[in-house]
Design a protein around this motif. Structure first.
Motif, PDB file in Angstrom:
ATOM      1  N   ARG A 302      49.053  51.590  38.575  1.00 43.60           N
ATOM      2  CA  ARG A 302      50.027  52.465  38.017  1.00 43.60           C
ATOM      3  C   ARG A 302      50.984  51.323  37.620  1.00 43.60           C
ATOM      4  O   ARG A 302      51.284  51.575  36.360  1.00 43.60           O
ATOM      5  N   ARG A 303      51.320  50.527  38.163  1.00 44.57           N
ATOM      6  CA  ARG A 303      52.595  49.436  37.631  1.00 44.57           C
ATOM      7  C   ARG A 303      52.014  48.485  36.485  1.00 44.57           C
ATOM      8  O   ARG A 303      52.588  48.427  35.546  1.00 44.57           O
ATOM      9  N   ALA A 304      50.744  48.382  36.873  1.00 46.45           N
ATOM     10  CA  ALA A 304      49.948  47.436  35.547  1.00 46.45           C
ATOM     11  C   ALA A 304      49.948  48.203  34.270  1.00 46.45           C
ATOM     12  O   ALA A 304      50.202  47.734  33.301  1.00 46.45           O
ATOM     13  N   VAL A 305      49.482  49.453  34.379  1.00 48.53           N
ATOM     14  CA  VAL A 305      49.340  50.203  33.212  1.00 48.53           C
ATOM     15  C   VAL A 305      50.737  50.417  32.664  1.00 48.53           C
ATOM     16  O   VAL A 305      50.857  50.323  31.293  1.00 48.53           O
ATOM     17  N   GLU A 306      51.802  50.739  33.483  1.00 54.17           N
ATOM     18  CA  GLU A 306      53.084  50.792  32.879  1.00 54.17           C
ATOM     19  C   GLU A 306      53.668  49.593  32.086  1.00 54.17           C
ATOM     20  O   GLU A 306      54.311  49.615  31.160  1.00 54.17           O
ATOM     21  N   ILE A 307      53.166  48.457  32.766  1.00 53.81           N
ATOM     22  CA  ILE A 307      53.642  47.039  31.905  1.00 53.81           C
ATOM     23  C   ILE A 307      52.978  46.875  30.855  1.00 53.81           C
ATOM     24  O   ILE A 307      53.571  46.285  29.804  1.00 53.81           O
ATOM     25  N   CYS A 308      51.615  47.233  30.678  1.00 57.90           N
ATOM     26  CA  CYS A 308      50.964  47.130  29.517  1.00 57.90           C
ATOM     27  C   CYS A 308      51.377  47.933  28.435  1.00 57.90           C
ATOM     28  O   CYS A 308      51.827  47.561  27.345  1.00 57.90           O
ATOM     29  N   ARG A 309      52.242  49.439  28.782  1.00 60.66           N
ATOM     30  CA  ARG A 309      52.843  50.086  27.844  1.00 60.66           C
ATOM     31  C   ARG A 309      53.899  49.570  27.273  1.00 60.66           C
ATOM     32  O   ARG A 309      54.376  49.458  26.198  1.00 60.66           O
ATOM     33  N   LEU A 310      54.996  48.862  28.288  1.00 58.79           N
ATOM     34  CA  LEU A 310      56.038  48.356  28.011  1.00 58.79           C
ATOM     35  C   LEU A 310      55.804  46.945  26.846  1.00 58.79           C
ATOM     36  O   LEU A 310      56.395  46.695  26.003  1.00 58.79           O
TER      37      LEU A 310
END
Length: 338
Positions: A302-310
């Motif tokens: 979840r954290r990795a996905v959110e960082i990709c989005r950012l």
């Protein structure tokens, strides 16, 4: 009997080879093609191969157990074309100008009905076609619509979407194959004496699927290769580093927008590998041998996905001319809150 191998010096690109193998066998094909791909992707090689194969003196040899490839590379016609010395293969370039203007295109139109000198066909290789001005593209349309039967246009470009729709509708777009980082690494190792493993990995991932660019980066692209190191460090800081360390590191990143966007793209690829590693998918940034960093394996998907989005948002902001400092500081702060 064996079929002729086509374009033997062009690696991969099976779709392009199949299309022209059929066109040459039937002696039918389009009068214009767009060859799309990044620098070093083989666009110029493919264009020369198409011209040489079309005029190869052995193209109609009777079937045999050991047929010569197309182009054969041996006959006078092939040697002239592949060495860039054929008067029937005309290159149109922008020279030192930022764009390809209308004057070179008008010169093409003026020479269009001059019959071929050596062979049965004449070829116009238009380099950096994506940099043609709208006026130049409109002028080219007049030649693309109804050229003489002996003329073929080959438009070499990085991004076919930058061509007018009216141009693309008259010239099928053939996209050069992009190769995986693992394939590129192996390709470089086989062609390098005493290879530097770390440098090969960096060059292969920075090249974006282009073998020619990977070779160029490996041999002398020190400034570009440093972006790979910057992206790796940035990914580690955003994933599991301290916000204060990330803020300090951000100050060391390139100020040039194009270079900074490349670092962000590579960083996104590194973070994506954290997700891929969890799901058993191929890695695109880290080498399969080394894998993702041990600490990254503890980061949640979840954290990795959110960082990709950012990171995607940061890329968009940089492209929209938002202050690079503002973008990067916001990125570090937002990643720390995920």
């Amino acid at each position: 009997m064996a079929e002729k191998a086509i374009f033997p010096d062009l690696i991969g690109n099976d779709r392009l080879k199949a299309l022209f193998s059929d066109a040459l066998r039937r002696e039918r094909g389009a009068h214009a093609y767009v060859l799309e791909g990044p620098p070093g992707s083989g666009r110029r090689t493919a264009a020369r191969m198409i011209a040489a194969a079309s005029l190869c003196e052995h193209r109609n040899d009777p079937a045999s157990e050991h047929p010569l490839p197309l182009p054969c590379g041996r006959c006078l016609s092939c040697r002239k074309i592949l060495s860039g010395k054929s008067v029937d293969v005309l290159t149109v370039s922008r020279g030192e100008r930022a764009t390809l203007g209308v004057e070179p295109i008008r010169a093409v139109r003026d020479s269009l009905y001059v019959t071929p000198n050596d062979g049965e066909r004449k070829f116009y290789l238009i380099e950096d076609a994506h940099l043609m001005t709208a006026q130049a593209q409109n002028a080219l349309l007049l030649s693309l619509e109804e050229p003489p039967s002996y003329v073929m246009f080959l438009l070499l470009c990085e991004d076919a979407s930058l061509l007018l729709e009216t141009v693309r509708s008259r010239a099928p777009v053939l996209t050069m194959e992009r190769f995986s980082p693992s394939f590129t690494e192996q390709w470089l190792r086989e062609r390098t004496k005493n290879p530097d493993p770390a440098r090969i990995v960096r060059a292969s991932h920075l090249a974006g699927g282009s073998l020619g660019l990977a070779k160029k980066l490996y041999e002398g692209g020190d400034a570009a290769l440093s972006r790979y190191d910057a992206a790796e460090e940035m990914a580690k800081l955003l994933l599991f580093g301290r916000r204060s360390d990330a803020s300090v590191f951000i100050g060391t990143l390139p100020k040039d927008r194009a270079a900074l966007r490349q670092v962000l793209v590579l960083c996104k690829s590194a973070v994506r590998d954290v997700i891929a590693d969890r799901r058993g998918a191929d890695l695109l940034f880290f080498s399969p041998e080394e894998g993702v960093p041990a600490q990254a394996k503890k980061v949640s998907v979840r954290r990795a996905v959110e960082i990709c989005r950012l990171l995607v948002r940061a890329e968009d902001d940089i492209a929209a001319n938002v202050s690079t400092t503002t973008v990067l500081m916001s990125l570090a702060a937002d990643c720390a809150r995920v």
